[in-house]
Design a protein around this motif. Structure first.
Motif, PDB file in Angstrom:
ATOM      1  N   CYS A   1       1.136 -10.132 -43.313  1.00 30.74           N
ATOM      2  CA  CYS A   1       0.218 -10.390 -44.422  1.00 30.74           C
ATOM      3  C   CYS A   1       0.285 -10.662 -45.577  1.00 30.74           C
ATOM      4  O   CYS A   1       0.381 -11.435 -46.332  1.00 30.74           O
TER       5      CYS A   1
ATOM      6  N   GLY B   1       0.322 -13.983 -38.435  1.00 32.11           N
ATOM      7  CA  GLY B   1      -0.765 -13.903 -38.956  1.00 32.11           C
ATOM      8  C   GLY B   1      -1.573 -15.528 -39.341  1.00 32.11           C
ATOM      9  O   GLY B   1      -0.604 -15.485 -38.900  1.00 32.11           O
TER      10      GLY B   1
ATOM     11  N   THR C   1      -4.836 -11.629 -39.033  1.00 33.89           N
ATOM     12  CA  THR C   1      -3.665 -11.039 -38.453  1.00 33.89           C
ATOM     13  C   THR C   1      -3.568 -10.706 -36.865  1.00 33.89           C
ATOM     14  O   THR C   1      -5.328 -10.089 -36.693  1.00 33.89           O
ATOM     15  N   SER C   2      -2.458 -10.488 -35.964  1.00 34.57           N
ATOM     16  CA  SER C   2      -2.802  -9.658 -35.004  1.00 34.57           C
ATOM     17  C   SER C   2      -1.369  -9.192 -34.120  1.00 34.57           C
ATOM     18  O   SER C   2      -0.477  -8.908 -35.147  1.00 34.57           O
ATOM     19  N   PHE C   3      -1.325  -7.865 -33.166  1.00 38.36           N
ATOM     20  CA  PHE C   3      -0.151  -7.085 -33.397  1.00 38.36           C
ATOM     21  C   PHE C   3      -0.713  -7.467 -31.302  1.00 38.36           C
ATOM     22  O   PHE C   3      -1.360  -6.598 -31.010  1.00 38.36           O
TER      23      PHE C   3
ATOM     24  N   PRO D   1      -8.523  -8.385 -39.168  1.00 39.56           N
ATOM     25  CA  PRO D   1      -7.192  -7.930 -38.568  1.00 39.56           C
ATOM     26  C   PRO D   1      -7.938  -8.268 -36.909  1.00 39.56           C
ATOM     27  O   PRO D   1      -9.017  -7.523 -36.151  1.00 39.56           O
ATOM     28  N   HIS D   2      -7.305  -7.569 -35.813  1.00 39.84           N
ATOM     29  CA  HIS D   2      -7.221  -7.829 -34.534  1.00 39.84           C
ATOM     30  C   HIS D   2      -7.874  -6.508 -34.686  1.00 39.84           C
ATOM     31  O   HIS D   2      -7.347  -5.151 -34.645  1.00 39.84           O
TER      32      HIS D   2
ATOM     33  N   MET E   1       1.556  -6.383 -38.909  1.00 41.49           N
ATOM     34  CA  MET E   1       0.531  -6.912 -39.247  1.00 41.49           C
ATOM     35  C   MET E   1       0.497  -6.501 -40.854  1.00 41.49           C
ATOM     36  O   MET E   1       0.008  -7.479 -41.184  1.00 41.49           O
TER      37      MET E   1
ATOM     38  N   TRP F   1       3.772 -10.137 -33.161  1.00 38.58           N
ATOM     39  CA  TRP F   1       2.492 -10.152 -34.232  1.00 38.58           C
ATOM     40  C   TRP F   1       2.779 -11.591 -34.336  1.00 38.58           C
ATOM     41  O   TRP F   1       3.706 -12.249 -35.073  1.00 38.58           O
TER      42      TRP F   1
ATOM     43  N   ALA G   1      -1.586 -10.924 -30.102  1.00 36.21           N
ATOM     44  CA  ALA G   1      -1.458 -11.582 -31.134  1.00 36.21           C
ATOM     45  C   ALA G   1      -1.182 -13.482 -29.925  1.00 36.21           C
ATOM     46  O   ALA G   1      -1.367 -14.437 -30.760  1.00 36.21           O
TER      47      ALA G   1
END
Ligand code: ACO
Length: 334
Positions: A241, A329, A319-321, A260-261, A237, A327, A120
């Protein structure tokens, strides 16, 4: 973050830096007990980039930073701050950002430091950049997500080593002028440190300094519980969002592009499905580069903007994690 100031921030330009060396799944078959079919079906990854001996994280970080500067028509002397977002710096000290600073020659008036927020990281860096621009403290900030992940995978751990690649992406964040549409609208980060052990590099830190035991146990490498990560990634994620969309009274139908990631096509599909994002609006580069952690979103964004798929004025949700767990957004108008 919402701010009361009238200064707004925008992504002025993006840039990418990848090593030239391509490692396909077929190449991996030669030294890992795996198959192209297993990797493709479980992850969507077909190839990744791998730094050669003598190439380092800060080299591709600098390449991405220079590409962003060139695209914006700015020079290194304009930069006030470099935020390095990485889990795999060249050295623990100095920071990757300081090395990028030296390599691009941004030594006029510039601060440089790293943040560690796992995958993230780039969105977390963007959150800081957004706040600094809005506060009026800085005017030109480079946010560089750069990784040398192939140096931290255990090639004997087939469940993990096939997933990662090396790469770098950078954004130049500047002020948006009063009548400009481009804007960073929202950047949010969340963490839950209780689950730190399901994705970590257990050894070679201060808790377990480098020793023969650490090396023999491969504890300096990335360790991961893949199935647990999968569940947390999809849930968090999706929720961040939804939170962003709701905060701005938007629905997924208002979004032009979803980035997204790029960890795994099955995570991407699951999150996209839960959000109701049409597949033609989901940006992808995981098949070409694997999981490049902090670099996945900026490189994907850069490619889609460069090829004209993402157009100026488009609304982009990201978005990422990753480990931490952490995480994030983000919502921007490009
Ligand atoms: N090649 C061939 N076989 C393999 C490989 C490989 N590379 N890796 C594992 N296997 C085998 C296992 O040994 C196991 O064999 P067995 O049934 O004989 O015991 C079998 O495949 C299934 O293993 P699982 O671990 O159960 O496979 P799973 O379906 O969970 O897929 C994967 C593994 C792809 C890692 C999945 O859990 C996943 O995508 N997790 C998310 C992890 C992730 O993306 N992490 C990135 C960092 S976090 C982030 O960026 C979001």
């Amino acid at each position: 973050m919402k701010s009361n100031t009238t200064i707004r921030a925008k992504i002025s330009a993006l840039g990418s830096g990848f090593p030239d060396n391509i490692v396909t799944n077929k190449d991996l078959e030669k030294f890992v007990d795996t198959s192209d079919q297993w990797i493709s079906e479980r992850t969507g990854i077909r190839e990744r980039r791998r730094l050669l001996d003598g190439e380092n994280n800060s080299d591709i970080g600098a390449k991405a930073a220079l590409a962003a500067l060139e695209s914006a028509g700015k020079t290194a002397a304009d930069i006030d701050l470099i935020i390095g977002c990485t889990n795999t710096p060249d050295r623990w000290m100095p920071s990757m950002a300081a090395m990028v600073q030296a390599k691009i020659g941004a030594t006029e008036k510039c601060a440089a430091y790293d943040i560690v927020t796992a995958c993230a990281g780039w969105l977390a860096g963007m959150q800081i950049a957004n706040a600094f621009i809005r506060s009026g403290q800085y005017e030109n900030i480079l946010v560089v997500g750069s990784e040398a992940l192939t140096r931290f995978v255990n090639w004997k751990d087939r469940g993990t080593c096939v997933l990662f690649g090396d790469g770098a992406g950078a954004a130049l964040v500047t002020r948006a002028s009063a009548n400009e549409k481009s804007e960073i609208i929202d950047m949010r980060v969340r963490s839950d440190g209780r689950y730190g052990d399901i994705l970590d590099m257990p050894g070679a830190g201060s808790r377990m300094p480098t020793s023969q035991t650490v090396i023999d146990g491969g504890l300096q490498y990335i360790h991961m519980n893949g199935q647990e990560i999968f569940k947390h990634a999809v849930r968090n994620m999706t929720s961040i969002c939804e939170e962003i969309l709701e905060a701005h009274r938007l629905t997924i139908n208002d979004i032009d592009w979803f980035i997204p990631h790029q960890a795994n096509i099955r995570i991407i599909d699951a999150v996209g499905k839960k959000l109701g994002a049409p597949t033609e609006k989901v940006a992808l580069n995981v098949h070409k580069y694997g999981n490049t952690s902090t670099a996945t979103i900026p490189t994907c964004f850069d490619e889609y903007a460069e090829t004209g798929k993402i157009k100026r004025g488009d609304l982009v949700l990201m978005t990422s994690f990753g480990g931490g767990l952490t995480w994030a957004g983000g919502l921007v108008r490009w």
